[in-house]
Design a protein around this motif. Structure first.
Motif, short mmCIF file in Angstrom:
data_model
loop_
_atom_site.label_atom_id
_atom_site.label_comp_id
_atom_site.label_asym_id
_atom_site.label_seq_id
_atom_site.Cartn_x
_atom_site.Cartn_y
_atom_site.Cartn_z
N ALA A 212 8.04 -4.33 -13.98
CA ALA A 212 7.15 -5.22 -13.83
C ALA A 212 6.30 -5.14 -12.34
O ALA A 212 5.23 -5.76 -12.13
CB ALA A 212 7.85 -6.68 -13.48
N ILE A 213 6.80 -4.16 -11.67
CA ILE A 213 6.45 -3.97 -10.32
C ILE A 213 5.13 -3.10 -10.46
O ILE A 213 4.97 -2.15 -10.92
CB ILE A 213 7.41 -3.17 -9.25
N LYS A 214 3.89 -3.75 -9.95
CA LYS A 214 2.88 -3.03 -9.91
C LYS A 214 2.43 -2.19 -8.61
O LYS A 214 2.10 -1.04 -8.68
CB LYS A 214 1.42 -4.10 -9.88
N GLU A 215 3.02 -2.82 -7.48
CA GLU A 215 2.74 -2.11 -6.21
C GLU A 215 3.33 -2.70 -5.23
O GLU A 215 3.66 -3.73 -5.29
CB GLU A 215 1.02 -2.05 -5.80
N VAL A 216 3.49 -2.05 -3.88
CA VAL A 216 4.36 -2.56 -2.85
C VAL A 216 3.37 -2.25 -1.46
O VAL A 216 3.01 -1.16 -1.42
CB VAL A 216 5.75 -1.85 -2.68
N GLU A 217 3.24 -3.41 -0.80
CA GLU A 217 2.55 -3.17 0.42
C GLU A 217 3.70 -3.52 1.74
O GLU A 217 4.33 -4.27 1.51
CB GLU A 217 1.52 -4.08 0.39
N HIS A 218 3.12 -2.82 2.96
CA HIS A 218 3.48 -3.17 3.97
C HIS A 218 3.32 -4.57 4.75
O HIS A 218 1.99 -4.83 4.30
CB HIS A 218 3.32 -2.44 5.16
N TYR A 219 3.97 -5.46 5.18
CA TYR A 219 3.63 -6.75 5.31
C TYR A 219 3.98 -7.04 6.82
O TYR A 219 4.57 -6.13 7.54
CB TYR A 219 4.42 -7.97 4.56
N PHE A 220 3.84 -8.18 7.48
CA PHE A 220 4.13 -8.44 9.07
C PHE A 220 5.59 -8.48 9.08
O PHE A 220 6.44 -8.48 8.04
CB PHE A 220 3.59 -9.91 9.33
N LEU A 221 5.96 -8.08 10.38
CA LEU A 221 7.42 -8.11 10.71
C LEU A 221 8.17 -7.03 9.97
O LEU A 221 9.19 -7.38 9.73
CB LEU A 221 7.99 -9.35 10.65
N ARG A 222 7.42 -6.10 9.70
CA ARG A 222 7.93 -4.78 8.88
C ARG A 222 8.66 -5.28 7.44
O ARG A 222 9.58 -4.85 6.69
CB ARG A 222 9.27 -4.24 9.66
N LYS A 223 8.12 -6.32 6.91
CA LYS A 223 8.59 -6.56 5.68
C LYS A 223 7.72 -6.07 4.43
O LYS A 223 6.78 -5.15 4.66
CB LYS A 223 8.15 -8.35 5.49
N LEU A 224 8.06 -6.09 3.30
CA LEU A 224 7.46 -5.73 2.18
C LEU A 224 6.96 -6.56 1.28
O LEU A 224 7.59 -7.71 0.95
CB LEU A 224 8.32 -4.41 1.30
N TYR A 225 5.71 -6.34 0.72
CA TYR A 225 5.05 -7.46 -0.21
C TYR A 225 5.27 -6.72 -1.65
O TYR A 225 4.39 -5.88 -1.71
CB TYR A 225 3.85 -7.67 0.35
N VAL A 226 5.75 -7.29 -2.54
CA VAL A 226 5.93 -6.64 -3.87
C VAL A 226 4.83 -7.62 -4.86
O VAL A 226 5.12 -8.82 -4.87
CB VAL A 226 7.53 -6.84 -4.18
N LYS A 227 4.01 -6.45 -5.33
CA LYS A 227 3.17 -7.50 -6.20
C LYS A 227 3.60 -7.14 -7.67
O LYS A 227 3.75 -5.91 -7.90
CB LYS A 227 1.87 -6.88 -6.26
N LEU A 228 3.74 -8.02 -8.58
CA LEU A 228 4.09 -7.60 -9.79
C LEU A 228 2.88 -7.97 -11.04
O LEU A 228 1.78 -8.20 -10.56
CB LEU A 228 5.21 -8.82 -10.59
N LEU A 229 3.27 -7.21 -12.03
CA LEU A 229 2.13 -7.25 -13.05
C LEU A 229 2.03 -8.67 -13.76
O LEU A 229 0.77 -9.18 -14.04
CB LEU A 229 2.65 -6.42 -14.33
#
Length: 253
Positions: A212-229
């Motif tokens: 289901a994972i479409k893409e992953v981006e870097h986010y604030f405070l060294r977090k990851l932002y996971v985008k799903l389909l």
């Protein structure tokens, strides 16, 4: 062989003890405990046995909590009425997973499996769980979920589930086709029952399917932002402490 039985149903514990003594007359039942708290206290203050028979759902919680408080080096045979904990059991020194109601033959087979690993355990103070998993060929995870909607029961194949999530204190699953179903199980129990290669617990609210994972981006405070389909009600953010494990999980494919 010294054996401990961890079981909150006294009748089941007695039946198990009788079967064990019949199959292994030289074995000694050195302890019987009914709760997580009692088991932790006993295992913390006594010499560990050669084998533990352990139920999963005890009076004060799941027996997996025991492993968080005590280092257990001996093999464990899990005896339970529920099949959804099998993957977690094999990660917790489990060498067999016996479903209730069990028979004498079930226990005999489990004991034979322990005997087959005897040399393996003698060579290592702490079992190589990955080696054990490859030897005993455990199930790959729960393949379907029973759901109830519109006054009807149906099953949803796990492969068709994009993610599980908690909303308003209730657990639901979301399919790739947009169908959503409420579940009675907790997200903790679901995470323990599905394949850890297929699903990842990105945070306390979401358990996502790799597909289901479409893409992953870097986010604030060294977090990851996971985008799903499939669109989620909230942003899926992974904190920096968990980011490395998540990326490693993605890379292992």
């Amino acid at each position: 062989m010294n054996i401990i039985i961890i079981e909150d149903e006294l009748r089941t514990a007695k039946s198990l003890e009788t079967i064990i003594k019949d199959l292994k007359p030289d074995a000694s039942i050195v302890g019987q405990y009914q709760s997580v708290e009692e088991s932790v206290d006993a295992l913390s203050n006594t010499t560990q046995p050669d084998l533990i028979f352990m139920d999963i759902q005890l009076a004060d919680g799941l027996s997996f909590e025991i492993f968080k408080s005590v280092k257990i080096n001996c093999p464990v045979i899990f005896c339970t009425a529920f099949d959804e904990y099998s993957l977690e059991a094999f990660k917790s020194n489990g060498v067999d997973y016996v479903l209730k109601p069990f028979s004498k033959d079930d226990i005999k087979e489990a004991l034979l499996k322990v005997d087959g690993f005897k040399n393996f355990f003698q060579q290592k103070t702490s079992p190589d769980l990955e080696a054990l998993l490859s030897r005993i060929n455990p199930p790959s995870g729960k393949t379907s979920f029973l759901v109830f909607k519109n006054q009807k029961y149906t099953t949803v194949q796990t492969d068709s589930i994009a993610f599980f999530y908690i909303r308003n204190d209730s657990t639901s699953l979301m399919c790739f086709d947009g169908q959503e179903y409420a579940l009675s199980q907790s997200l903790d129990n679901i995470a323990a029952s599905v394949s850890s290669k297929q699903f990842f617990r990105v945070n306390r609210q979401y358990l996502v399917n790799f597909k289901a994972i479409k893409e992953v981006e870097h986010y604030f405070l060294r977090k990851l932002y996971v985008k799903l389909l499939i669109e989620t009600p909230e942003k899926l953010l992974i904190n920096k402490e968990k980011s490395h494990n998540f990326l490693s999980w993605m890379e292992e494919r």
